[in-house]
Scaffold this active site. Structure first.
Site, PDB file in Angstrom:
ATOM      1  N   ASP A 110      -2.006  10.920  -2.015  1.00  0.00           N
ATOM      2  CA  ASP A 110      -2.267   9.859  -2.978  1.00  0.00           C
ATOM      3  C   ASP A 110      -2.511  10.413  -4.376  1.00  0.00           C
ATOM      4  O   ASP A 110      -2.348   9.709  -5.372  1.00  0.00           O
ATOM      5  CB  ASP A 110      -3.460   9.024  -2.516  1.00  0.00           C
ATOM      6  N   ASN A 133      -5.750  12.424   0.265  1.00  0.00           N
ATOM      7  CA  ASN A 133      -4.930  11.655   1.184  1.00  0.00           C
ATOM      8  C   ASN A 133      -5.836  10.878   2.115  1.00  0.00           C
ATOM      9  O   ASN A 133      -7.073  11.007   2.073  1.00  0.00           O
ATOM     10  CB  ASN A 133      -3.986  12.584   1.970  1.00  0.00           C
ATOM     11  N   LYS A 134      -5.244  10.053   2.975  1.00  0.00           N
ATOM     12  CA  LYS A 134      -6.017   9.211   3.872  1.00  0.00           C
ATOM     13  C   LYS A 134      -7.128   9.996   4.551  1.00  0.00           C
ATOM     14  O   LYS A 134      -6.899  11.127   5.011  1.00  0.00           O
ATOM     15  CB  LYS A 134      -5.082   8.598   4.922  1.00  0.00           C
ATOM     16  N   ARG A 152       0.841  -1.209   0.000  1.00  0.00           N
ATOM     17  CA  ARG A 152       0.000   0.000   0.000  1.00  0.00           C
ATOM     18  C   ARG A 152       0.865   1.243   0.000  1.00  0.00           C
ATOM     19  O   ARG A 152       2.081   1.156   0.031  1.00  0.00           O
ATOM     20  CB  ARG A 152      -0.875   0.000   1.240  1.00  0.00           C
ATOM     21  N   GLY A 153       0.216   2.393  -0.097  1.00  0.00           N
ATOM     22  CA  GLY A 153       0.956   3.650  -0.076  1.00  0.00           C
ATOM     23  C   GLY A 153       1.304   4.080  -1.479  1.00  0.00           C
ATOM     24  O   GLY A 153       1.935   3.333  -2.228  1.00  0.00           O
ATOM     25  N   ALA A 154       0.933   5.289  -1.852  1.00  0.00           N
ATOM     26  CA  ALA A 154       0.998   5.716  -3.245  1.00  0.00           C
ATOM     27  C   ALA A 154       2.326   5.415  -3.955  1.00  0.00           C
ATOM     28  O   ALA A 154       2.337   4.713  -4.972  1.00  0.00           O
ATOM     29  CB  ALA A 154       0.654   7.204  -3.327  1.00  0.00           C
ATOM     30  N   ARG A 186      -6.782  -0.036  -7.367  1.00  0.00           N
ATOM     31  CA  ARG A 186      -7.239   0.990  -6.401  1.00  0.00           C
ATOM     32  C   ARG A 186      -7.274   2.307  -7.169  1.00  0.00           C
ATOM     33  O   ARG A 186      -6.329   2.608  -7.912  1.00  0.00           O
ATOM     34  CB  ARG A 186      -6.324   1.114  -5.171  1.00  0.00           C
ATOM     35  N   GLN A 192      -3.318   2.373  10.070  1.00  0.00           N
ATOM     36  CA  GLN A 192      -1.965   2.459   9.515  1.00  0.00           C
ATOM     37  C   GLN A 192      -1.020   3.208  10.458  1.00  0.00           C
ATOM     38  O   GLN A 192       0.164   2.901  10.540  1.00  0.00           O
ATOM     39  CB  GLN A 192      -1.971   3.166   8.151  1.00  0.00           C
TER      40      GLN A 192
HETATM   41  C1  LIG Z   1       2.656   8.809   0.847  1.00  0.00           C
HETATM   42  S1  LIG Z   1       1.794   7.424   0.304  1.00  0.00           S
HETATM   43  C2  LIG Z   1       1.036   6.963   1.745  1.00  0.00           C
HETATM   44  C3  LIG Z   1      -0.393   7.329   1.649  1.00  0.00           C
HETATM   45  O1  LIG Z   1      -1.109   6.167   1.265  1.00  0.00           O
HETATM   46  C4  LIG Z   1      -1.978   5.863   2.323  1.00  0.00           C
HETATM   47  O2  LIG Z   1      -3.138   5.267   1.894  1.00  0.00           O
HETATM   48  P1  LIG Z   1      -3.275   3.659   1.978  1.00  0.00           P
HETATM   49  O3  LIG Z   1      -2.728   3.233   3.310  1.00  0.00           O
HETATM   50  O4  LIG Z   1      -4.773   3.449   1.836  1.00  0.00           O
HETATM   51  O5  LIG Z   1      -2.500   3.126   0.813  1.00  0.00           O
HETATM   52  C5  LIG Z   1      -2.258   7.208   2.928  1.00  0.00           C
HETATM   53  O6  LIG Z   1      -3.134   7.972   2.142  1.00  0.00           O
HETATM   54  C6  LIG Z   1      -0.897   7.785   2.960  1.00  0.00           C
HETATM   55  O7  LIG Z   1      -0.817   9.161   3.091  1.00  0.00           O
END
Ligand SMILES: CSC[C@H]1O[C@H](OP(=O)(O)O)[C@H](O)[C@@H]1O
Length: 376
Positions: free
Chosen positions: A253, A263-264, A64-66, A98, A212
């Protein structure tokens, strides 16, 4: 506030296992992922041999994570190519796994373009697969370099904006090595401040519903030796009111052409709190997260996830009980609203930090230049 939660320990790698790596065992190339749904309880690796397995890992947030999604998407195209699967089909499935993090589509697109260019130049399938893999490796390297540069720019900005002495930074979700080819985005800035002796405290939002922050950022912060404190998302307001937050550092993201930041979920309320309390709200993201083709925040598709992530607590240590595999905390059958992200308007963003520098204030001229860089 007393530093009762100070944590001291040596600065270790966030995890002993890299978030992603390409391996070529005798039985054929594989993509190895650190399964982030199992952290912090255990470091378990997922071995992907085809795109469908990687798509499921992306959808379940095992990876996960952009920025890391972009790297994974590129390796996924290479994996399909080297194993002789339908590359176009794999690319479409990966890019659609996603919707919000633009990096995923960018990574897939880069590897697919390299694959197709090699074929167009007369290369055979093997040569085209090598080209896709080379593109994935290049993106992996570039992201690691971008992470280091963002850390430097971000620390310089904190030093410029904040009084001398230790910075008290609040962060949301997880933006460290688990989302990156390097040490992350926003968390990498906090890490740089810690290593420079200028991080007094990292306030870590737990980040409901998938935690997270509690599971991943606290894990990375603990291993770094920095002083950090976990809090529930709904406690952030009282920290601002107590004057305990000097700056907010978050990832992104997708950054639209007008500077809107996806973002989250929970990031937008932090931006409003930061503005009300005159605290800098700083977005840290590589240029690959800037999307010139999305004009504004309303055009960003916000992923809606399954309600059971809200109605049940699902963590590595708990046993199966609810319909989604966790312990039900709401009456069975409860409907839930579960947007994975929210959108912060540009007027609430103090600065956007990329590997190419700092955009502040977030003006249309500065955004136009950032978008031009994203198109290169
Ligand atoms: C800087 S990328 C991390 C970014 O991704 C996370 O989302 P997810 O855990 O759903 O992939 C979150 O938005 C973070 O800021």
């Amino acid at each position: 506030m007393a530093d009762q939660y100070a944590h001291s320990g040596e600065d270790k790698r966030p995890t002993e296992t890299p978030a992603i790596r390409w391996e070529e065992p005798p039985e054929g190339p594989v993509l190895v992922l650190l399964d982030q749904t199992r952290l912090p309880a255990e470091e378990v690796e997922l071995v992907c041999t085809d795109a469908p397995a990687l798509v499921e890992a992306i959808r379940s947030l095992a990876v996960r994570g952009a920025p890391l999604l972009g790297i994974a998407g590129a390796y996924g195209v290479a994996l399909a190519a080297v194993r002789g699967f339908d590359v176009d089909e794999a690319a479409a499935a990966l890019a659609g796994a996603r919707p919000t993090a633009v990096n995923l589509a960018v990574g897939v697109r880069r590897a697919l373009a390299a694959y197709r260019a090699a074929l167009a130049e007369g290369g055979d399938g093997r040569r085209a697969a090598e080209a896709a893999l080379a593109a994935a490796r290049a993106l992996h390297r570039e992201d690691a370099e971008a992470s280091a540069r963002m850390a430097g720019h971000g620390l310089a900005l904190l030093d410029e904006l904040l009084p001398a002495g230790g910075h008290r930074v609040l962060t949301h979700c997880n933006t460290g090595a688990l989302v990156s080819g390097g040490e992350g985005t926003a968390f990498a800035v906090a890490l740089a401040a810690h290593r420079a002796g200028r991080l007094r405290r990292l306030w870590v939002d737990e980040t409901r519903p998938l935690l997270q922050g509690a599971r991943l950022t606290a894990y990375e912060a603990a291993r770094s030796g920095m002083a950090y404190t976990l809090l529930t998302d709904n406690a952030a307001g009282s920290l601002f009111a107590a004057g305990e937050v000097d700056a907010v550092l978050i990832g992104a993201d997708r950054i639209a052409a007008d500077g809107s930041v996806a973002n989250k979920v929970g990031s937008y309320p932090l931006a409003v709190l930061a503005r009300y309390h005159h605290v800098p709200f700083i977005v840290v993201a590589p240029v690959t997260t800037v999307d010139p083709d999305t004009p504004d925040g309303a055009s960003i598709e916000v992923e809606q996830r399954a309600g059971h992530e809200v109605t049940e607590i699902t963590a590595p240590q708990v046993s199966v009980a609810g319909a989604g595999g966790g312990i039900a905390v709401a009456p069975l059958g409860t409907q839930a609203y579960n947007p994975a992200f929210d959108v912060t308007p540009p007027e609430l963003v103090t600065a956007i930090v990329t590997e190419e520098g700092i955009v502040s204030p977030v003006t249309s001229e500065a955004l136009a230049e950032l978008c031009a860089r994203a198109r290169r």
